[in-house]
Motif scaffolding. Structure first.
Motif, PDB file in Angstrom:
ATOM      1  N   SER A 246       1.005  -1.361  -0.147  1.00 11.81           N
ATOM      2  CA  SER A 246       0.208   0.077   0.093  1.00 11.81           C
ATOM      3  C   SER A 246       1.097   0.989   0.394  1.00 11.81           C
ATOM      4  N   VAL A 247       0.006   2.458  -0.337  1.00 11.59           N
ATOM      5  CA  VAL A 247       0.835   3.385  -0.160  1.00 11.59           C
ATOM      6  C   VAL A 247      -0.080   4.607   0.752  1.00 11.59           C
ATOM      7  N   ILE A 248       0.358   5.114   1.519  1.00 10.02           N
ATOM      8  CA  ILE A 248       0.158   5.418   3.124  1.00 10.02           C
ATOM      9  C   ILE A 248       0.169   6.945   2.683  1.00 10.02           C
ATOM     10  N   LEU A 249      -0.587   8.427   2.489  1.00 10.76           N
ATOM     11  CA  LEU A 249       0.031   9.554   2.312  1.00 10.76           C
ATOM     12  C   LEU A 249      -0.200  10.150   3.751  1.00 10.76           C
ATOM     13  N   PRO A 250       0.794  11.517   3.600  1.00 11.61           N
ATOM     14  CA  PRO A 250       1.291  12.230   4.893  1.00 11.61           C
ATOM     15  C   PRO A 250      -0.024  12.087   5.514  1.00 11.61           C
ATOM     16  N   GLY A 251       0.487  11.851   7.344  1.00  9.54           N
ATOM     17  CA  GLY A 251      -0.645  12.133   7.990  1.00  9.54           C
ATOM     18  C   GLY A 251      -1.366  11.377   7.956  1.00  9.54           C
ATOM     19  N   ALA A 252      -1.578  10.086   7.750  1.00 12.27           N
ATOM     20  CA  ALA A 252      -2.694   8.861   7.411  1.00 12.27           C
ATOM     21  C   ALA A 252      -2.598   8.351   8.981  1.00 12.27           C
ATOM     22  N   VAL A 253      -3.943   7.496   9.608  1.00 19.00           N
ATOM     23  CA  VAL A 253      -3.326   7.137  10.807  1.00 19.00           C
ATOM     24  C   VAL A 253      -4.565   5.471  10.852  1.00 19.00           C
ATOM     25  N   ILE A 254      -3.665   4.457  10.424  1.00 19.44           N
ATOM     26  CA  ILE A 254      -4.224   3.484  10.781  1.00 19.44           C
ATOM     27  C   ILE A 254      -4.430   2.862  12.331  1.00 19.44           C
ATOM     28  N   GLN A 255      -5.490   2.819  12.403  1.00 19.23           N
ATOM     29  CA  GLN A 255      -5.639   2.444  13.738  1.00 19.23           C
ATOM     30  C   GLN A 255      -5.472   0.809  14.122  1.00 19.23           C
ATOM     31  N   ARG A 256      -5.661   0.515  15.896  1.00 17.94           N
ATOM     32  CA  ARG A 256      -5.024  -0.679  16.345  1.00 17.94           C
ATOM     33  C   ARG A 256      -6.303  -1.513  15.620  1.00 17.94           C
TER      34      ARG A 256
END
Length: 409
Positions: A327-337
């Protein structure tokens, strides 16, 4: 001050095939590769090629791009004589208008070019990822005594019908140009990178502007007309990495190319640096129980979960027990628990809730329009995906997805 060559960078495209990623910005401003934006590549190529005067032609949603470029300092383009200039469309008298094509965009800014009285003009697109020495292309142009030179890239013959194809003789002189031919005679595809003798181009654009049937485009109108007049037009062969990132699929692929084994595109080449404008961030942090494999993790990231074969931009957070794959996760993103992200592009400052699934397998009854994304899942910028929501592969999330909606687990 007279310049030998001036670069004109076409950066006004809407980029509609990138969907929600370009809803608030022009395509060249879209983030790429962990800490860059697409426009960093042609700008850096100019600097590395000793081209110090660049006009950036904007039109669609230019604010983010204008702010990003600023004075050009981050690319060493804040010059007393030359530099980088953002050139939006403007109204003059009663005939002001938006750009009607790539050639018309240059023609409307002929006065900008004229003030430097250049011998040559380099025309670039702002939506390609590549490293290229424009100086070598200019030397080729001068050695051939060409009026115009078009950079070409060999493509598989079975794919040539999708490109603008240059048919050449043994000396690389272009005999004819075919736009997406059904039965191509050559596999030399135009890269959308051109060098013209300025006086010839200026006259060609004037004639083209007077033609009411013209689309005012380089590929469709200007180049074929110059070839038809018998002028010396040559194909410059390019053999390096080049990617048109105009679709979700190609943007995802290009990001994956930098973490391939071995990388298809090397970004830390000390001999050809790619410059960018980035905020100062602390070093990234990898937690004690985290796992990060075959990935690019940028400054400011905090990873407590599992990340594999992915690109994380600045200030991304992957919490404990969360998993991110391909995946590509762009700036400031949050992937929670506990959240799971599979083969996705997650937009800037978006929040994937605890135990949510992004890019899960299609289940019985799932109805997804994946005409834009294929099997890639796309989450727009500033989107909140609530806890335990299930987004099947190919979904485009343009609004906050909350519990109780279509994609609930």
């Amino acid at each position: 001050m007279k310049k030998r060559i001036v670069a004109m960078l076409l950066a006004g495209g809407q980029g509609s095939r990138l969907g929600v990623l370009t809803s608030s910005m022009a395509k060249p401003a879209v983030p790429f590769g962990g800490k860059y934006r697409i426009i960093d590549f042609p700008l850096s190529n100019c600097v590395n090629s000793d081209i110090d005067t660049v006009g950036v032609l904007t039109q669609y949603r230019p604010l983010a791009l204008n702010s990003y470029i600023g004075t050009g300092q981050h690319w060493d383009l804040d010059r007393m004589n030359g530099g980088v200039f953002v050139l939006p469309p403007y109204v003059t008298g009663v005939d002001g208008r938006w750009y009607t094509g790539t050639a018309n965009a240059i023609y409307q800014n002929a006065e900008f070019v004229d003030q430097y009285d250049p011998d040559y003009v380099l025309i670039l697109s702002g939506d390609h990822i590549y490293k290229m020495d424009y100086g070598a292309m200019l030397r080729f142009h001068m050695e051939k005594n060409a009026v115009a030179t078009i950079a070409v890239l060999p493509v598989p013959m079975e794919e040539a019908h999708r490109f603008g194809i240059m048919n050449t003789d043994e000396a690389d002189r272009i005999i004819s140009f075919e736009e997406k031919p059904k039965q191509p005679k050559s596999n030399k595809a135009s890269m959308g990178i051109y060098i013209f003798n300025w006086r010839v181009l200026k006259e060609s654009m004037r004639l083209d502007d007077e033609n009411p049937n013209s689309s005012n485009d380089f590929g469709n109108d200007i180049i074929p007309s110059i070839i038809k007049r018998g002028a010396a037009v040559y194909a410059y062969p390019f053999k390096g990495y080049w990617k048109d990132v105009g679709t979700i699929q190609s943007l995802w692929e290009a990001n994956m190319d930098i973490i391939a084994t071995p990388p298809k595109l090397v970004l830390n080449d000390p001999l050809w640096k790619i410059y960018s404008r980035n905020p100062i961030m602390p070093p990234h942090y990898i937690g004690e129980h985290a796992s990060v494999t075959q990935s690019l993790v940028t400054e400011g990231c905090r990873v407590e979960g599992k990340v594999h074969h992915s690109v994380l931009f600045a200030n991304v957070s992957v919490e404990a027990d969360a998993e991110v794959y391909d995946s590509v996760i762009l700036p400031g993103a949050v992937i929670q628990r506990g959240a799971k992200v599979y083969k996705a592009i997650v937009g800037e400052n978006s929040n994937i809730g605890a135990d949510a699934v992004v890019g899960g397998e299609l289940r019985l009854g799932d109805q997804v329009d994946n005409s834009l994304t294929g099997t890639i899942t796309l989450v727009g910028n500033d989107i909140v995906i609530q806890s335990e929501v299930y987004l099947p592969q190919g979904t485009v999330a343009t609004e906050d997805a909350c519990g109780g909606r279509l994609y609930d687990k």
